[in-house]
Design a protein around this motif. Structure first.
Motif, PDB file in Angstrom:
ATOM      1  N   ASP A   1       0.808  -1.217   0.000  1.00 26.77           N
ATOM      2  CA  ASP A   1       0.000   0.000   0.000  1.00 26.77           C
ATOM      3  C   ASP A   1       0.845   1.272   0.000  1.00 26.77           C
ATOM      4  OD1 ASP A   1      -2.297  -1.502   0.007  1.00 26.77           O
ATOM      5  OD2 ASP A   1      -2.506  -1.494   2.193  1.00 26.77           O
ATOM      6  N   GLU A   2       2.109   1.185   0.390  1.00 26.59           N
ATOM      7  CA  GLU A   2       2.962   2.367   0.477  1.00 26.59           C
ATOM      8  C   GLU A   2       3.643   2.702  -0.844  1.00 26.59           C
ATOM      9  OE1 GLU A   2       5.694   1.664   3.618  1.00 26.59           O
ATOM     10  OE2 GLU A   2       4.149   1.656   5.183  1.00 26.59           O
ATOM     11  N   GLY A   3       3.562   1.812  -1.796  1.00 25.88           N
ATOM     12  CA  GLY A   3       4.211   2.052  -3.071  1.00 25.88           C
ATOM     13  C   GLY A   3       4.878   0.794  -3.571  1.00 25.88           C
ATOM     14  N   VAL A   4       5.935   0.985  -4.323  1.00 29.93           N
ATOM     15  CA  VAL A   4       6.654  -0.143  -4.910  1.00 29.93           C
ATOM     16  C   VAL A   4       8.126  -0.005  -4.550  1.00 29.93           C
ATOM     17  CG1 VAL A   4       7.201  -1.378  -7.027  1.00 29.93           C
ATOM     18  CG2 VAL A   4       4.988  -0.235  -6.805  1.00 29.93           C
ATOM     19  N   ARG A   5       8.696  -1.063  -4.005  1.00 30.99           N
ATOM     20  CA  ARG A   5      10.100  -1.053  -3.601  1.00 30.99           C
ATOM     21  C   ARG A   5      10.887  -2.006  -4.494  1.00 30.99           C
ATOM     22  NH1 ARG A   5      12.951   1.036   0.317  1.00 30.99           N
ATOM     23  NH2 ARG A   5      11.042   1.803   1.330  1.00 30.99           N
ATOM     24  N   PHE A   6      11.974  -1.484  -5.053  1.00 34.75           N
ATOM     25  CA  PHE A   6      12.861  -2.254  -5.919  1.00 34.75           C
ATOM     26  C   PHE A   6      14.170  -2.491  -5.169  1.00 34.75           C
ATOM     27  CE2 PHE A   6      10.036   0.298  -8.475  1.00 34.75           C
ATOM     28  CZ  PHE A   6       9.640  -0.529  -9.511  1.00 34.75           C
ATOM     29  N   ASP A   7      14.545  -3.738  -5.012  1.00 35.54           N
ATOM     30  CA  ASP A   7      15.752  -4.101  -4.270  1.00 35.54           C
ATOM     31  C   ASP A   7      16.704  -4.823  -5.216  1.00 35.54           C
ATOM     32  OD1 ASP A   7      17.708  -5.049  -2.577  1.00 35.54           O
ATOM     33  OD2 ASP A   7      16.328  -5.905  -1.108  1.00 35.54           O
ATOM     34  N   THR A   8      17.888  -4.246  -5.428  1.00 38.85           N
ATOM     35  CA  THR A   8      18.872  -4.846  -6.342  1.00 38.85           C
ATOM     36  C   THR A   8      20.069  -5.415  -5.589  1.00 38.85           C
ATOM     37  OG1 THR A   8      20.050  -2.745  -6.667  1.00 38.85           O
ATOM     38  CG2 THR A   8      18.199  -3.216  -8.148  1.00 38.85           C
ATOM     39  N   SER A   9      19.878  -5.736  -4.322  1.00 40.10           N
ATOM     40  CA  SER A   9      21.014  -6.138  -3.485  1.00 40.10           C
ATOM     41  C   SER A   9      21.634  -7.469  -3.902  1.00 40.10           C
ATOM     42  CB  SER A   9      20.588  -6.202  -2.013  1.00 40.10           C
ATOM     43  OG  SER A   9      19.500  -7.076  -1.828  1.00 40.10           O
ATOM     44  N   GLY A  10      20.978  -8.239  -4.751  1.00 43.26           N
ATOM     45  CA  GLY A  10      21.576  -9.484  -5.227  1.00 43.26           C
ATOM     46  C   GLY A  10      22.491  -9.312  -6.420  1.00 43.26           C
ATOM     47  N   SER A  11      22.703  -8.074  -6.853  1.00 45.37           N
ATOM     48  CA  SER A  11      23.530  -7.818  -8.037  1.00 45.37           C
ATOM     49  C   SER A  11      25.016  -7.861  -7.692  1.00 45.37           C
ATOM     50  CB  SER A  11      23.177  -6.454  -8.633  1.00 45.37           C
ATOM     51  OG  SER A  11      21.811  -6.389  -8.988  1.00 45.37           O
ATOM     52  N   ASP A  12      25.847  -8.030  -8.722  1.00 46.92           N
ATOM     53  CA  ASP A  12      27.295  -8.110  -8.527  1.00 46.92           C
ATOM     54  C   ASP A  12      27.875  -6.821  -7.967  1.00 46.92           C
ATOM     55  OD1 ASP A  12      27.645 -10.706  -9.296  1.00 46.92           O
ATOM     56  OD2 ASP A  12      28.444 -10.251 -11.292  1.00 46.92           O
ATOM     57  N   GLN A  13      29.046  -6.968  -7.367  1.00 50.54           N
ATOM     58  CA  GLN A  13      29.806  -5.800  -6.943  1.00 50.54           C
ATOM     59  C   GLN A  13      30.282  -5.023  -8.171  1.00 50.54           C
ATOM     60  OE1 GLN A  13      30.461  -4.843  -3.480  1.00 50.54           O
ATOM     61  NE2 GLN A  13      28.666  -6.175  -3.522  1.00 50.54           N
ATOM     62  N   GLN A  14      30.538  -3.730  -7.987  1.00 53.72           N
ATOM     63  CA  GLN A  14      30.989  -2.901  -9.098  1.00 53.72           C
ATOM     64  C   GLN A  14      32.293  -3.438  -9.666  1.00 53.72           C
ATOM     65  OE1 GLN A  14      31.296   0.802  -6.819  1.00 53.72           O
ATOM     66  NE2 GLN A  14      33.494   0.820  -7.171  1.00 53.72           N
ATOM     67  N   ARG A  15      32.524  -3.121 -10.934  1.00 56.99           N
ATOM     68  CA  ARG A  15      33.703  -3.606 -11.647  1.00 56.99           C
ATOM     69  C   ARG A  15      34.627  -2.444 -12.015  1.00 56.99           C
ATOM     70  NH1 ARG A  15      32.382  -8.556 -14.328  1.00 56.99           N
ATOM     71  NH2 ARG A  15      31.046  -9.735 -12.899  1.00 56.99           N
ATOM     72  N   ARG A  16      35.901  -2.777 -12.202  1.00 53.32           N
ATOM     73  CA  ARG A  16      36.826  -1.818 -12.813  1.00 53.32           C
ATOM     74  C   ARG A  16      36.651  -1.925 -14.328  1.00 53.32           C
ATOM     75  NH1 ARG A  16      42.677  -1.622 -11.922  1.00 53.32           N
ATOM     76  NH2 ARG A  16      42.350   0.486 -12.731  1.00 53.32           N
ATOM     77  N   ALA A  17      35.464  -1.608 -14.751  1.00 58.09           N
ATOM     78  CA  ALA A  17      35.048  -1.736 -16.145  1.00 58.09           C
ATOM     79  C   ALA A  17      33.806  -0.867 -16.321  1.00 58.09           C
ATOM     80  CB  ALA A  17      34.748  -3.195 -16.480  1.00 58.09           C
ATOM     81  N   PRO A  18      33.500  -0.455 -17.553  1.00 61.68           N
ATOM     82  CA  PRO A  18      32.459   0.565 -17.755  1.00 61.68           C
ATOM     83  C   PRO A  18      31.033   0.042 -17.735  1.00 61.68           C
ATOM     84  CG  PRO A  18      33.432  -0.020 -19.851  1.00 61.68           C
ATOM     85  CD  PRO A  18      34.209  -0.771 -18.810  1.00 61.68           C
ATOM     86  N   VAL A  19      30.726  -0.887 -16.841  1.00 66.48           N
ATOM     87  CA  VAL A  19      29.400  -1.499 -16.792  1.00 66.48           C
ATOM     88  C   VAL A  19      28.562  -0.951 -15.642  1.00 66.48           C
ATOM     89  CG1 VAL A  19      30.033  -3.407 -15.255  1.00 66.48           C
ATOM     90  CG2 VAL A  19      28.257  -3.754 -16.998  1.00 66.48           C
ATOM     91  N   ASN A  20      29.142  -0.090 -14.826  1.00 66.01           N
ATOM     92  CA  ASN A  20      28.495   0.323 -13.584  1.00 66.01           C
ATOM     93  C   ASN A  20      27.437   1.403 -13.800  1.00 66.01           C
ATOM     94  OD1 ASN A  20      30.496  -1.195 -11.843  1.00 66.01           O
ATOM     95  ND2 ASN A  20      31.870   0.230 -12.891  1.00 66.01           N
ATOM     96  N   SER A  21      26.326   1.261 -13.082  1.00 66.20           N
ATOM     97  CA  SER A  21      25.285   2.290 -13.053  1.00 66.20           C
ATOM     98  C   SER A  21      25.399   3.092 -11.764  1.00 66.20           C
ATOM     99  CB  SER A  21      23.889   1.663 -13.110  1.00 66.20           C
ATOM    100  OG  SER A  21      23.542   1.281 -14.414  1.00 66.20           O
TER     101      SER A  21
END
Length: 460
Positions: free
Chosen positions: A264-284
């Motif tokens: 009822d409070e809205g929509v929550r998006f959880d991306t905590s299962g995603s990979d750690q950041q890379r030393r590469a240009p793929v990061n958001s």
């Protein structure tokens, strides 16, 4: 003091006048710009924020930018200090760790004053064809953000209506495409000045008190409608995970995961299962991830629902710092929009069991940046060209997916062969749909696109 009663007809007039002010900002930017990427492909966005830095109105431009604006504009203004901005001033920023996205997307933000009173901010963002760095168009397999181009914290770029020539020369000296970039910067200034003029005209007509009253009501009206749309969505928890094929530097795949909770409070998006950041240009950056989530939620709602702070307050994002969905300094970010598009597909995949008739199948799942540059031997100038190539869109429950379109939050147009060849030393020898590239099914996915470039002169 008793507030005046709200006139429903005047409410709609003011609401649409604010939207049209943002649309006219977009028209001014497009018609004044120099680069094909901005003037033809429309890789830019415009919006108006109130004095409290709440999103109020936006042009029909790029959802990827507009969602990230909600983060970038307030952070940039607060970091610079609103007390340090007067009439005619504008700040420039592209800091990915200050609410921004990748470095090519540069925002120009200016306060709007009515007399001596601050009433809001105009903001426009343009994807500049080059911001320096290690490759033409500033797109490459970089290992840290410093290699990607000039990083601009919030700086006063326009002072009392006049471009700061020293800062302008400093910024442009870092950039290859000096003529195009100079023209696109001036187009952004024209856009904000247009917005300021139109907002002032609205206040002239209705008065400042009513202007502020109707802004509050526009946001609350959107809040009420968004709540009604959230109430319609099936409550529950939905999950999906997938991969980006590689990180842009190595062949290692990049895992993305999303868990969506609707209540009822809205929509929550959880991306905590995603990979750690890379030393590469793929990061958001966080702003890019927030934009993906906001776009996906908006797609599930009534098509005439306004998009402003009243909508965005229902978008809740948990993206742990240091992951590919919320990278931290000095991770490279030029390919962050590629990850953003893949995340959009995963969000719709997660929701498909609950909303099979309202979401599409997977798309091309990438922005597909194409960039090149070199010296134009006819003019003696260094040039840069950048575009994002279209691809197949996913099928719907009752129809095939569109062929060769920009997917999800991309809303840019095609770069015509004739204009591209007329303005750049390149020949496009093939531009066609790819046969049998669709995903099969009762309703097929859209066809992919092929575009072949030939360079008569040396280019990178």
């Amino acid at each position: 003091m008793t507030q005046p009663a709200l006139d429903p007809i005047k409410f709609e007039v003011v609401r649409n006048a604010l939207t049209q002010a943002a649309e006219e900002m977009a028209i001014a930017l497009r018609r004044s710009a120099y680069s094909t990427n901005v003037k033809t492909r429309q890789d830019f966005s415009c919006a108006f924020f109130d004095k409290n830095l709440r999103s109020v109105a936006q042009a029909f431009t790029q959802p990827v930018h507009l969602g990230s604006f909600v983060r970038h504009v307030p952070i940039a203004v607060k970091r610079y200090g609103p007390e340090n901005l007067g009439p005619g001033d504008m700040i420039l920023s592209n800091d990915p760790y200050g609410g921004g996205v990748h470095l090519n997307d540069i925002s120009l933000i200016g306060p709007v004053y009515y007399g001596d009173e601050l009433v809001g901010y105009t903001a426009c963002l343009a994807h500049h064809v080059d911001v320096g760095g290690g490759a033409p168009a500033s797109v490459g397999a970089f290992r840290e953000v410093f290699q990607e181009g000039i990083i601009i914290p919030p700086i006063k770029f326009v002072n009392n209506g006049n471009l700061d020539q020293d800062l302008f020369r400093l910024v442009v000296s870092q950039i290859r495409s000096k003529r195009e970039t100079s023209g696109d910067f001036r187009a952004q200034i024209a856009s904000n000045k247009t917005g300021t003029l139109r907002i002032t005209e609205i206040i002239d007509r209705y008065g400042l008190d009513e202007f502020n009253l109707y802004i509050d009501e526009i946001i609350e009206y959107t809040d009420r409608r968004t709540q009604a749309e959230v109430d319609r969505l099936p409550k529950g928890v939905y999950q999906a995970e997938g991969f980006v094929d590689n990180d842009g530097f190595s062949d290692d795949v990049v895992k993305l995961a999303v868990k969506i909770t609707i209540n009822d409070e809205g929509v929550r998006f959880d991306t905590s299962g995603s990979d750690q950041q890379r030393r590469a240009p793929v990061n958001s950056t966080f702003a890019q991830t927030f934009s993906a989530c906001a776009y996906a939620l908006r797609c599930l709602m009534d098509k005439d629902l306004p998009v402003n702070d009243g909508f965005y307050r229902y978008v809740h994002v948990d993206a742990p710092e240091g992951t590919v969905t919320n990278c931290v300094h000095p991770a490279p970010v030029v390919g962050g929009w590629e990850t953003h598009v893949r995340l959009n597909d995963l969000i719709f995949e997660a929701l498909s069991p609950a909303l099979p008739d309202e979401v599409c199948a997977g798309t091309k799942s990438m922005q597909c940046h194409s960039g090149f540059g070199g010296e134009n031997h006819q003019t003696g100038e260094y040039y840069c060209f950048l575009e994002t190539l279209a691809g197949g869109y996913g099928a719907r429950s009752t129809s095939d997916g569109p062929d060769a379109v920009q997917s999800h939050g991309q809303n840019t147009e095609n770069a015509p062969i004739e204009e591209t060849e007329s303005n750049y030393p390149v020949q496009i020898t093939r531009y066609e749909l790819v046969p049998d590239s669709e995903g099969p099914g009762e309703y097929r996915g859209g066809l992919g696109l092929r575009r072949d470039y030939t360079f008569p002169e040396e280019a990178t």
